[in-house]
Design an enzyme around this catalytic site. Structure first.
Site, short mmCIF file in Angstrom:
data_model
loop_
_atom_site.label_atom_id
_atom_site.label_comp_id
_atom_site.label_asym_id
_atom_site.label_seq_id
_atom_site.Cartn_x
_atom_site.Cartn_y
_atom_site.Cartn_z
N SER A 146 0.86 -1.19 0.00
CA SER A 146 0.00 0.00 0.00
C SER A 146 0.90 1.24 0.00
O SER A 146 2.09 1.14 0.30
CB SER A 146 -0.85 -0.02 1.28
N TYR A 159 -3.51 -0.90 10.06
CA TYR A 159 -3.34 -1.08 8.62
C TYR A 159 -1.94 -0.63 8.20
O TYR A 159 -1.23 -1.33 7.46
CB TYR A 159 -4.42 -0.28 7.88
P1 NAP Z 1 -11.74 -5.27 -1.04
O1 NAP Z 1 -12.62 -5.19 -2.24
O2 NAP Z 1 -12.32 -5.03 0.30
O3 NAP Z 1 -10.98 -6.67 -1.09
C1 NAP Z 1 -10.52 -7.36 0.02
C2 NAP Z 1 -10.68 -8.83 -0.23
O4 NAP Z 1 -10.13 -9.56 0.88
C3 NAP Z 1 -12.15 -9.24 -0.35
O5 NAP Z 1 -12.31 -10.13 -1.43
C4 NAP Z 1 -12.42 -9.91 0.98
O6 NAP Z 1 -13.45 -10.88 0.92
C5 NAP Z 1 -11.07 -10.55 1.28
N1 NAP Z 1 -10.95 -10.88 2.69
C6 NAP Z 1 -11.21 -10.07 3.75
N2 NAP Z 1 -11.06 -10.74 4.89
C7 NAP Z 1 -10.72 -12.00 4.57
C8 NAP Z 1 -10.44 -13.17 5.31
N3 NAP Z 1 -10.53 -13.18 6.66
N4 NAP Z 1 -10.12 -14.32 4.65
C9 NAP Z 1 -10.06 -14.32 3.30
N5 NAP Z 1 -10.31 -13.25 2.53
C10 NAP Z 1 -10.64 -12.10 3.16
O7 NAP Z 1 -10.57 -4.19 -1.16
P2 NAP Z 1 -9.33 -4.06 -2.16
O8 NAP Z 1 -9.06 -2.61 -2.23
O9 NAP Z 1 -9.53 -4.82 -3.41
O10 NAP Z 1 -8.18 -4.71 -1.29
C11 NAP Z 1 -7.29 -5.69 -1.79
C12 NAP Z 1 -5.89 -5.44 -1.25
O11 NAP Z 1 -5.41 -4.20 -1.78
C13 NAP Z 1 -5.84 -5.31 0.27
O12 NAP Z 1 -4.68 -5.93 0.77
C14 NAP Z 1 -5.74 -3.80 0.47
O13 NAP Z 1 -5.14 -3.46 1.67
C15 NAP Z 1 -4.89 -3.43 -0.72
N6 NAP Z 1 -4.89 -2.03 -1.10
C16 NAP Z 1 -6.03 -1.40 -1.53
C17 NAP Z 1 -5.97 -0.07 -1.91
C18 NAP Z 1 -7.18 0.68 -2.42
O14 NAP Z 1 -7.06 1.89 -2.66
N7 NAP Z 1 -8.31 0.04 -2.64
C19 NAP Z 1 -4.78 0.64 -1.81
C20 NAP Z 1 -3.65 -0.02 -1.35
C21 NAP Z 1 -3.72 -1.35 -1.01
P3 NAP Z 1 -14.96 -10.47 1.41
O15 NAP Z 1 -15.32 -9.23 0.64
O16 NAP Z 1 -15.77 -11.67 1.06
O17 NAP Z 1 -14.86 -10.21 2.88
#
Ligand code: NAP
Length: 254
Positions: A146, A159
């Site tokens: 991130s 986080y």
């Molecule tokens: P997201 O749509 O909330 O995706 C998170 C995923 O992780 C979902 O599919 C969720 O499944 C799964 N998850 C959560 N808890 C879990 C568990 N206990 N066991 C297995 N799977 C689990 O958000 P995203 O933005 O795509 O995030 C993906 C990654 O990118 C994360 O590591 C996040 O920190 C990183 N990131 C995101 C951003 C951004 O701007 N969006 C920026 C930097 C980094 P459910 O929905 O079914 O709970």
């Protein structure tokens, strides 16, 4: 060997992507499948239909693996049969959770849940899959870091700590495993329109101040991250080790 276009192909490879139901994990899963990999979609509830449908539409193949990554005590016994059945060539540690609260009041159980999903599970899966990769002398591990692997953020101390740890672990594993043919790298996405950033986008002031700092002039989309993942998963990245690749529309350069 001189560069060939096929170096980007993932034909014949198997990838495991955590958090494949939504957002960045979904986009990476579809990107890897469209590039030829068979993708194991890891979720914690049986609700990965949308990702499966997108992969089918892209002409790819996949199957699901259900493991709750917040239950770190049982991940090893659940992932072992998967690793025995499949040769995992590419592991994408993408699943992540965020919890917002001022540091002085921050709930300790939320601290532990964030650390479990965002870093402890990443270590466990990397170790379990990594052992097989080391034995074979090849493999790619891609961790999703991130911008808060570099910056402190506001109201998200767990986080931020977990994502700094993701960057550190990426380099630590790369230092040990690069000579064994296993490339460990990370992608640091900028501000991407997913569930993770919904609260930020719903706050007009935060949303505007974030957008004002992004040279590209827009929030990122999950698909913006897929190309970087395909590159790091491919032979084209065989000499890339311990790198945290920022994909952020220029935020960090500003
Ligand atoms: P997201 O749509 O909330 O995706 C998170 C995923 O992780 C979902 O599919 C969720 O499944 C799964 N998850 C959560 N808890 C879990 C568990 N206990 N066991 C297995 N799977 C689990 O958000 P995203 O933005 O795509 O995030 C993906 C990654 O990118 C994360 O590591 C996040 O920190 C990183 N990131 C995101 C951003 C951004 O701007 N969006 C920026 C930097 C980094 P459910 O929905 O079914 O709970």
């Amino acid at each position: 060997m001189a560069f060939q276009q096929e170096f980007f192909s993932l034909k014949g490879k198997t990838a495991l992507v955590t958090g494949a139901r939504t957002g960045i994990g979904q986009a990476i899963s579809v990107g890897l499948a469209a590039s030829g990999a068979h993708v194991l979609l890891l979720g914690h509830r049986d609700n990965l239909e949308e990702t499966k449908a997108q992969i089918a539409e892209a002409g790819g193949t996949c199957e699901t693996v259900l493991i709750d990554l917040s239950q770190t005590g049982s991940i090893r016994e659940q992932i072992k049969p998967v690793l025995q059945k499949h040769q995992i060539d590419i592991l994408v540690n993408n699943a992540g959770v965020i919890y917002r609260e001022p540091a002085a009041e921050f709930d300790e159980s939320e601290w532990n849940r964030v650390m479990d999903v965002n870093i402890n599970a990443v270590f466990i899966l990397s170790q379990e899959a990594g052992r097989f990769m080391i034995e074979r002398g090849s493999g790619k591990i891609i961790n999703i870091a991130s911008l808060l692997s570099f910056q402190g953020g506001v109201f998200v101390p767990a986080y931020t700590a977990s994502k700094h740890a993701v960057a550190g672990l990426t380099k630590a594993l790369a230092n040990e495993w690069a000579a064994k043919g296993v490339q460990v790298n990370a992608i640091a996405p900028g501000y991407i329109e997913t569930n993770n950033t919904e609260a930020l986008r719903n706050d007009p002031d935060r949303s505007k101040s974030i957008l004002d700092r992004i040279p590209a002039g827009r929030w990122g989309e999950a698909d913006d991250i897929a190309g970087a993942a395909v590159f790091l998963a491919s032979k084209a990245a065989d000499y890339v080790n311990g790198h945290v690749l920022v994909v952020d529309g220029g935020w960090m350069g500003r």
